[in-house]
Scaffold this motif. Structure first.
Motif, short mmCIF file in Angstrom:
data_model
loop_
_atom_site.label_atom_id
_atom_site.label_comp_id
_atom_site.label_asym_id
_atom_site.label_seq_id
_atom_site.Cartn_x
_atom_site.Cartn_y
_atom_site.Cartn_z
N LEU A 197 -32.87 -21.46 34.43
CA LEU A 197 -31.70 -20.70 34.91
C LEU A 197 -32.16 -19.42 35.62
O LEU A 197 -31.67 -19.10 36.71
CB LEU A 197 -30.77 -20.35 33.74
N LEU A 200 -33.54 -20.24 38.98
CA LEU A 200 -32.49 -20.65 39.92
C LEU A 200 -31.69 -19.44 40.39
O LEU A 200 -31.44 -19.27 41.58
CB LEU A 200 -31.56 -21.68 39.27
N VAL A 201 -31.29 -18.59 39.42
CA VAL A 201 -30.46 -17.43 39.77
C VAL A 201 -31.25 -16.46 40.66
O VAL A 201 -30.70 -15.86 41.57
CB VAL A 201 -29.93 -16.74 38.50
N PHE A 264 -31.09 -14.49 30.29
CA PHE A 264 -30.71 -15.81 30.78
C PHE A 264 -30.47 -16.77 29.61
O PHE A 264 -29.58 -17.61 29.66
CB PHE A 264 -31.78 -16.35 31.74
N LEU A 268 -26.91 -18.73 28.71
CA LEU A 268 -26.83 -20.16 28.38
C LEU A 268 -26.24 -20.38 27.00
O LEU A 268 -25.50 -21.34 26.78
CB LEU A 268 -28.22 -20.81 28.46
#
Lengths: 333, 333
Positions: A197, A200-201, A264, A268
């Protein structure tokens, strides 16, 4: 060793007795039945739409690790060096690999963080002694000349990324020194999904491509890397440790406060709480869709230490050079 | 129209007076200076490392929208149909496009949701009357024979996705009917970043590739779509509305409770709170890296209504067929 530290009186170091953990304390009614054996269920796993009794939970957990191991091209008799910190993840990884019949040896890198590193080493010693498992500890100060707190005082980069780089590099070297070709680390589903994550972010495509629970050896002096726990969550690992009476060092490293990786994972956790299974579906869909990690063949050799590296100077030697500069010239480059 | 509903006494419909909004109520000291003009700053934008006075905030906001508009291949004299719901986003989009000199017309689709849809229409009427702007309202019940609550009662799919499909399809048709070639919607930075996160976490690659603040016309009967607010956040839009005295319908649609889109936005809000700028960097890095949306040329024509669609039946006609089936046969297909 101070016995009390593993019994809940020492700082940050807690023995997990038979009582339920906070994340297990869900209201499973007395009539709840184990999904496998239909006896009374005590462990709820909403992300799997399953409830388990303790025995069947252990079966479920071992199967998840076995399934991970089957994804890795490792011979069953290949000895594995387990990188252990004394936390729940690495001790659980060691325990379950041993239970599954793998030949293992533990390796610990003492980072020299006051209280934390001693407690870390004590947890490993207690675990290995009780199970009669071989292990070895190296001190970062002996290997590099600096502890992590000393490095932290002298550099401006976030310490977590520097510490991660050092551990990766030194574990590679220690594996070769110990004569082993495979390193196992305790990275779990939460770690891997949180890292994905974050990448990706922050659009870190080069890291996304490299993220894998299995990394092949791409150089004769680099071992293979495996993450046997990538299919089980942090909570599942806590339950496994409780059921097996594994005493582990609790809590994050005291130097990691404010690390972005925690944020992160928290994001999640929030999504997982509302949509159970999100974390697993997210990571596994990504792993299924990605192409296999490409072997990197543009390795050079460090002109100081002779270790494999990109370019002509490895990251450890580059860091050491920087640490050895006089204090006043820091940051002027 | 009941005047009181826009003054804070009606359900869900609140006039925003000159007082500071909750998200603006940060402790900006009295000595804080506007980043642009050095007068006293009252609006803190940590994600931009900037503080603004009200006048300069409006300049900043308009420039962000102008920058978005420059990314779209739209002629400055092209009339724009603004899809308005009465919420902050669509009214702000309409206001700022008008301020920037675009020729606009509002279009409202009355979904027939009790209280909410009336309040929605009243907010639009008040806004358009005060500014002397042309607009038109269509009733979903008149167009399709069913309101959204009626459709919701008769289908099992989550209503938000069905409602989104209906609005997209009908707005396309209404634009052509009104003789306009460009539709603007109020989607903001939070919407677009949340949608991207949701598609990434759920690995919906086909949607990720289609996500764009500009969609070209891919068929003579389909207008272009633009999102003029994709560079400004929900909080920035709230401030813009407050400064401009725009009274808008507050709160999400009552039928959208528990929608997953809210959860992904919440996860991003958490990350944004800890790492200001995350949302913007995330979305913009993705938009910069992606290749332009490919024109789709495999359109067919719906054999019932003659509208462009994939295959031989458009989604609206497929839905209508399903709605017209006798109740007892629902879900048997």
């Amino acid at each position: 060793m101070d016995e009390n530290r593993l019994k809940g009186t020492g700082p940050g170091n807690v023995f997990r007795g038979p009582r339920l953990l906070p994340h297990e304390n869900r209201t499973l009614p007395e009539t709840a039945k184990c999904t496998r054996c239909r006896k009374r269920a005590v462990i709820a796993l909403p992300s799997h739409h399953a409830n388990f009794c303790e025995e069947c939970f252990v079966v479920f957990f071992r199967r998840a690790v076995l399934r991970a191991m089957k994804h890795f091209p490792i011979r069953p008799d290949e000895p594995i060096l387990v990188a252990v910190s004394g936390g729940k993840d690495s001790l659980a990884a060691w325990a379950v690999l041993q239970d599954l019949g793998y030949r293992t040896r533990g390796v610990h890198l003492n980072l020299g963080i006051p209280t934390f590193s001693e407690a870390s080493q004590e947890a490993i010693a207690a675990f290995a002694t009780a199970r009669n498992l071989p292990w070895v500890s190296y001190s970062l100060r002996d290997l590099l000349g600096y502890s992590i707190p000393e490095i932290r005082r002298r550099i401006r980069r976030p310490i977590c990324s520097v510490c991660g780089m050092i551990k990766r590099r030194l574990l590679n070297r220690l594996a070769i020194r110990e004569g082993l070709r495979v390193i196992a680390t305790g990275h779990n589903l939460d770690d891997e999904a949180g890292r994905l994550l974050g990448n990706l972010v922050r659009n870190r495509r080069e890291y996304i491509e490299k993220q894998s629970p299995y990394l092949p050896s791409v150089h004769p002096q680099l071992p293979e890397k495996i993450k046997p726990l990538y299919r089980v969550s942090a909570d599942e690992i806590r339950t496994y440790c409780r059921v097996h009476g594994i005493a582990y060092l609790e809590g994050a490293c005291p130097l990691s406060r404010g690390a972005t990786s925690h944020m992160f994972k928290e994001a999640l956790d929030m999504l997982e709480g509302k949509m159970p299974g999100t974390k697993r579906d997210f990571l596994f869909a990504y792993l299924d869709a990605r192409t296999a990690s490409k072997a990197v063949d543009d390795f050079g050799t460090c002109d100081r230490c002779g270790e494999p590296c990109y370019g002509s100077r490895c990251s450890v030697c580059a860091l050491l050079e920087r640490l050895r500069e006089p204090e006043q010239s820091q940051g002027s480059a």
